[in-house]
Motif scaffolding. Structure first.
Motif, PDB file in Angstrom:
ATOM      1  N   SER A 263      18.063  16.248  30.634  1.00 28.02           N
ATOM      2  CA  SER A 263      17.729  17.417  31.444  1.00 28.02           C
ATOM      3  C   SER A 263      18.986  18.165  31.868  1.00 28.02           C
ATOM      4  CB  SER A 263      16.920  17.003  32.686  1.00 28.02           C
ATOM      5  OG  SER A 263      17.640  16.060  33.460  1.00 28.02           O
TER       6      SER A 263
ATOM      7  N   ASN B 226      15.516  24.979  32.445  1.00 27.96           N
ATOM      8  CA  ASN B 226      14.893  24.011  33.338  1.00 27.96           C
ATOM      9  C   ASN B 226      15.702  23.720  34.595  1.00 27.96           C
ATOM     10  OD1 ASN B 226      12.265  22.700  32.146  1.00 27.96           O
ATOM     11  ND2 ASN B 226      13.611  23.072  30.414  1.00 27.96           N
ATOM     12  N   ASN B 227      16.927  24.229  34.651  1.00 25.13           N
ATOM     13  CA  ASN B 227      17.753  24.029  35.839  1.00 25.13           C
ATOM     14  C   ASN B 227      18.131  25.328  36.528  1.00 25.13           C
ATOM     15  OD1 ASN B 227      18.533  20.980  36.020  1.00 25.13           O
ATOM     16  ND2 ASN B 227      18.705  21.510  33.841  1.00 25.13           N
TER      17      ASN B 227
END
Length: 299
Positions: free
Chosen positions: A4, A157-158
């Protein structure tokens, strides 16, 4: 996905002696229950669309529906042939191709959103110009696209990749980071170097606002794609030379989120600030609105 963050990508690649592109292919197999061949074929199709967009922008009329933009990709390519570029042939060609793809988008042609339509020219500009320069085959380029995809996955996603959420830093910035990291991998750099390239690239776009004139993905979006391609090449060269991002790339992504969240709404794709609200920007908007109204009023 087994990762991630970018530092996790680097660590997995080091542990498994693999590349970012190869890691992403294997992760996609697990995520989609598709075969490697199917996944690779789909990405190959995307790359064909990118090449077609470059070709169209370089050989056909790309005047936008609004009439505001078009033909700059060709102009830059013609200038390149004079042999008198200030930035060098590699940068000028990447710019020309990036402009061309963005102009194809503005003229309602087919492109690949990488990661968005507003930033669709950066990766094709970098990739296709580099392929011509270094003689790489399409398979090599497609592996590079998977590397770019892994980087984009982490950013999305961040932080964010939408100009409406985080300004142009989220669109052009993300595309530059993806292109820079992938370019390092294409040139044989290590995953760690590729990750540093992402941070180096993103730091140069922090705070970039999204201020499209008349709300169209044309001014200043198209020019930013061209300049973004050059930034990606520069960041890749820095990383390949051993330059490191003093602020870890994952932390740079976190800052993009912080800055974008604090950005006024008028600077996030609303056309209520920045270049869109300059005297010329307002005049162009009014002219387009007037012309549209006239067309609607005609019987």
């Amino acid at each position: 996905m087994r990762f991630s963050h970018l530092h996790e990508i680097s660590a997995i690649c080091a542990e498994e002696s693999t590349t970012i592109g190869r890691l992403m292919i294997l992760e996609q197999v697990q995520e989609t229950n598709s075969t490697e061949e199917e996944i690779f074929r789909q990405m190959s199709d995307y790359y064909e669309v990118m090449k077609e967009a470059v070709h169209r922008g370089q050989t056909q009329d790309t005047v936008s529906r609004s009439g505001l933009t078009g033909g700059d990709g060709k102009r830059l390519a013609e200038y390149l042939r004079t042999g008198e570029t200030c930035s060098g042939d590699a940068s000028a060609l990447a710019m020309a191709y990036a402009l061309s793809v963005s102009e194809v988008n503005a003229s309602m042609g087919r492109i690949v959103a990488t990661p968005t339509a507003g930033s669709c020219g950066v990766i094709p500009g970098v990739f296709i110009s580099a392929q011509e320069r270094f003689g790489w085959d399409d398979e090599h380029m497609v592996h590079g696209l998977f590397a770019a995809g892994a980087i984009g996955y982490v950013i999305a996603n961040n932080s964010f990749i939408s100009g409406a959420e985080g300004g142009c830093q989220a669109e052009i910035g993300s595309a530059i980071g993806m292109a820079a990291g992938a370019m390092v991998e294409l040139r044989g750099g290590t995953p760690e170097q590729a990750v540093h390239a992402v941070g180096l690239a993103l730091k140069n776009t922090l705070g970039l606002i999204c201020d499209p004139v008349a709300g169209l993905v044309e001014i200043p979006c198209i020019v930013r794609n061209g300049l973004g391609a050059v930034t990606a090449l520069a960041a890749a060269d820095m990383a390949l030379a051993g330059v490191r991002s003093a602020i870890p790339s994952d932390e740079v992504i976190d800052v993009m989120l912080e800055v974008g969240s604090a950005m006024p709404s008028k600077h996030r794709e609303t056309a209520k600030g920045g270049l869109a609200q300059t005297p010329t920007g307002k005049r162009l908007t009014e002219s387009l609105t007037r012309n549209t109204s006239v067309k609607k009023d005609k019987p």
